[in-house]
Design a protein around this motif. Structure first.
Motif, PDB file in Angstrom:
ATOM      1  N   THR A  13      -2.652 -14.362 -26.956  1.00  0.00           N
ATOM      2  CA  THR A  13      -2.848 -14.881 -28.307  1.00  0.00           C
ATOM      3  C   THR A  13      -3.653 -16.171 -28.301  1.00  0.00           C
ATOM      4  N   ASN A  14      -4.247 -16.480 -29.431  1.00  0.00           N
ATOM      5  CA  ASN A  14      -4.902 -17.775 -29.613  1.00  0.00           C
ATOM      6  C   ASN A  14      -3.871 -18.871 -29.846  1.00  0.00           C
ATOM      7  N   SER A  15      -2.694 -18.493 -30.241  1.00  0.00           N
ATOM      8  CA  SER A  15      -1.645 -19.436 -30.623  1.00  0.00           C
ATOM      9  C   SER A  15      -0.993 -20.085 -29.403  1.00  0.00           C
ATOM     10  N   ASP A  16      -0.179 -21.074 -29.700  1.00  0.00           N
ATOM     11  CA  ASP A  16       0.632 -21.733 -28.679  1.00  0.00           C
ATOM     12  C   ASP A  16       1.698 -20.757 -28.188  1.00  0.00           C
ATOM     13  N   ALA A  45      -5.864 -18.381 -25.847  1.00  0.00           N
ATOM     14  CA  ALA A  45      -6.919 -17.495 -25.353  1.00  0.00           C
ATOM     15  C   ALA A  45      -8.283 -17.856 -25.936  1.00  0.00           C
ATOM     16  N   ARG A  46      -8.299 -18.573 -27.034  1.00  0.00           N
ATOM     17  CA  ARG A  46      -9.539 -19.016 -27.674  1.00  0.00           C
ATOM     18  C   ARG A  46     -10.526 -17.857 -27.843  1.00  0.00           C
ATOM     19  N   LYS A  47     -10.024 -16.780 -28.392  1.00  0.00           N
ATOM     20  CA  LYS A  47     -10.837 -15.575 -28.593  1.00  0.00           C
ATOM     21  C   LYS A  47     -12.068 -15.840 -29.448  1.00  0.00           C
ATOM     22  N   PHE A  48     -12.035 -16.888 -30.237  1.00  0.00           N
ATOM     23  CA  PHE A  48     -13.123 -17.215 -31.152  1.00  0.00           C
ATOM     24  C   PHE A  48     -14.256 -17.989 -30.482  1.00  0.00           C
ATOM     25  N   ASP A  49     -14.053 -18.508 -29.265  1.00  0.00           N
ATOM     26  CA  ASP A  49     -15.084 -19.289 -28.575  1.00  0.00           C
ATOM     27  C   ASP A  49     -16.136 -18.384 -27.947  1.00  0.00           C
ATOM     28  N   ILE A  50     -17.391 -18.659 -28.241  1.00  0.00           N
ATOM     29  CA  ILE A  50     -18.519 -17.933 -27.658  1.00  0.00           C
ATOM     30  C   ILE A  50     -19.164 -18.842 -26.624  1.00  0.00           C
ATOM     31  N   ASP A  51     -19.462 -18.295 -25.445  1.00  0.00           N
ATOM     32  CA  ASP A  51     -20.111 -19.046 -24.375  1.00  0.00           C
ATOM     33  C   ASP A  51     -21.363 -18.278 -23.949  1.00  0.00           C
ATOM     34  N   ASP A  52     -22.491 -18.657 -24.510  1.00  0.00           N
ATOM     35  CA  ASP A  52     -23.745 -17.948 -24.228  1.00  0.00           C
ATOM     36  C   ASP A  52     -24.197 -18.089 -22.783  1.00  0.00           C
ATOM     37  N   ASP A  53     -23.681 -19.079 -22.056  1.00  0.00           N
ATOM     38  CA  ASP A  53     -24.049 -19.246 -20.650  1.00  0.00           C
ATOM     39  C   ASP A  53     -23.328 -18.256 -19.739  1.00  0.00           C
ATOM     40  N   TRP A  54     -22.262 -17.671 -20.213  1.00  0.00           N
ATOM     41  CA  TRP A  54     -21.474 -16.691 -19.443  1.00  0.00           C
ATOM     42  C   TRP A  54     -22.088 -15.319 -19.680  1.00  0.00           C
ATOM     43  N   ASP A  55     -22.483 -14.652 -18.608  1.00  0.00           N
ATOM     44  CA  ASP A  55     -23.214 -13.390 -18.787  1.00  0.00           C
ATOM     45  C   ASP A  55     -22.533 -12.191 -18.132  1.00  0.00           C
ATOM     46  N   ALA A  56     -21.217 -12.208 -18.041  1.00  0.00           N
ATOM     47  CA  ALA A  56     -20.479 -11.082 -17.452  1.00  0.00           C
ATOM     48  C   ALA A  56     -20.437  -9.871 -18.383  1.00  0.00           C
ATOM     49  N   VAL A  57     -20.785 -10.077 -19.629  1.00  0.00           N
ATOM     50  CA  VAL A  57     -20.866  -8.988 -20.608  1.00  0.00           C
ATOM     51  C   VAL A  57     -22.173  -9.154 -21.377  1.00  0.00           C
ATOM     52  N   PRO A  58     -22.633  -8.075 -22.031  1.00  0.00           N
ATOM     53  CA  PRO A  58     -23.803  -8.238 -22.901  1.00  0.00           C
ATOM     54  C   PRO A  58     -23.511  -9.294 -23.969  1.00  0.00           C
ATOM     55  N   ALA A  59     -24.544  -9.867 -24.514  1.00  0.00           N
ATOM     56  CA  ALA A  59     -24.377 -10.916 -25.521  1.00  0.00           C
ATOM     57  C   ALA A  59     -23.780 -10.386 -26.810  1.00  0.00           C
ATOM     58  N   GLU A  60     -24.126  -9.152 -27.163  1.00  0.00           N
ATOM     59  CA  GLU A  60     -23.680  -8.666 -28.467  1.00  0.00           C
ATOM     60  C   GLU A  60     -23.539  -7.153 -28.492  1.00  0.00           C
ATOM     61  N   LEU A  61     -22.880  -6.707 -29.529  1.00  0.00           N
ATOM     62  CA  LEU A  61     -22.637  -5.294 -29.784  1.00  0.00           C
ATOM     63  C   LEU A  61     -23.043  -5.012 -31.225  1.00  0.00           C
ATOM     64  N   VAL A  70     -21.896  -8.199 -33.290  1.00  0.00           N
ATOM     65  CA  VAL A  70     -20.614  -8.739 -32.842  1.00  0.00           C
ATOM     66  C   VAL A  70     -20.887  -9.453 -31.528  1.00  0.00           C
ATOM     67  N   LEU A  71     -20.524 -10.711 -31.449  1.00  0.00           N
ATOM     68  CA  LEU A  71     -20.765 -11.507 -30.243  1.00  0.00           C
ATOM     69  C   LEU A  71     -19.654 -11.253 -29.229  1.00  0.00           C
ATOM     70  N   LEU A  72     -20.048 -11.011 -27.976  1.00  0.00           N
ATOM     71  CA  LEU A  72     -19.085 -10.591 -26.953  1.00  0.00           C
ATOM     72  C   LEU A  72     -18.747 -11.647 -25.904  1.00  0.00           C
ATOM     73  N   ARG A  73     -19.536 -12.655 -25.754  1.00  0.00           N
ATOM     74  CA  ARG A  73     -19.361 -13.588 -24.627  1.00  0.00           C
ATOM     75  C   ARG A  73     -18.238 -14.590 -24.894  1.00  0.00           C
ATOM     76  N   ARG A  74     -17.041 -14.109 -24.691  1.00  0.00           N
ATOM     77  CA  ARG A  74     -15.819 -14.877 -24.938  1.00  0.00           C
ATOM     78  C   ARG A  74     -15.139 -15.162 -23.593  1.00  0.00           C
ATOM     79  N   ARG A  75     -15.681 -16.131 -22.874  1.00  0.00           N
ATOM     80  CA  ARG A  75     -15.255 -16.422 -21.494  1.00  0.00           C
ATOM     81  C   ARG A  75     -13.774 -16.786 -21.383  1.00  0.00           C
ATOM     82  N   THR A  76     -13.262 -17.611 -22.265  1.00  0.00           N
ATOM     83  CA  THR A  76     -11.870 -18.050 -22.166  1.00  0.00           C
ATOM     84  C   THR A  76     -10.920 -16.880 -22.396  1.00  0.00           C
ATOM     85  N   TYR A  77     -11.237 -16.020 -23.351  1.00  0.00           N
ATOM     86  CA  TYR A  77     -10.430 -14.826 -23.593  1.00  0.00           C
ATOM     87  C   TYR A  77     -10.494 -13.912 -22.372  1.00  0.00           C
TER      88      TYR A  77
END
Length: 153
Positions: A13-16, A45-61, A70-77
């Motif tokens: 979760t994003n929550s505490d 989990a910070r699912k809302f954070d986008i990290d364009d420098d992280w490239d383990a997944v495509p940038a978008e869908l 839909v932006l996919l680069r959610r490194r913390t999640y």
């Protein structure tokens, strides 16, 4: 949920973690079965954070019916899910994610090979429902009673 005790089931979760674990304990008091998940909550989990420098997944869908990608680069999640997978000795191909917001909860795990269940509600956009339902690793779920048959089939 009681029948899932002993499985590699977690709440991410994003929550505490304390707030969510407390809600699970409260639910357990009203309808026994959810309390065993309280120590299995992974928060921030910070699912809302986008990290364009992280490239383990495509940038978008691209999702038909949605005017923007839909932006996919959610490194913390990804890190939160990867920690759960490491604990379980599993991979993204073994993972089932259930969530109510496709973009935040499901898109990135789906891109990495997970099965996803969209908990649809009255405000779930039709394009999300259609995309998930059409995907071979996706299912639209109408209620929590559908999670077990989907996730553990």
């Amino acid at each position: 949920m009681a029948g899932l005790a002993g499985t590699d089931t977690y709440v991410v979760t994003n929550s505490d973690t304390h707030a969510v674990a407390g809600k699970l304990r409260t639910l357990d008091g009203a309808s026994p079965g959810a309390g065993w998940l309280a120590p299995r909550v992974r928060g921030d989990a910070r699912k809302f954070d986008i990290d364009d420098d992280w490239d383990a997944v495509p940038a978008e869908l691209l999702v038909p019916g949605l005017a923007r990608p839909v932006l996919l680069r959610r490194r913390t999640y990804h890190a939160a899910l990867s920690a759960v997978l490491a604990d379980a000795g599993a991979t993204f191909a073994d993972l089932v994610v259930v969530g109510d917001i496709f973009e935040l909860d499901l898109a990135m795990p789906l891109a990495l090979g997970a099965r996803v269940g969209l908990m649809a509600g009255p405000h779930t956009p039709a394009y999300e429902r259609a995309y998930v339902e059409a995907h071979p690793r996706g299912k639209v779920l109408a209620g929590v009673d559908e999670i077990r048959p989907f996730a553990f089939a």
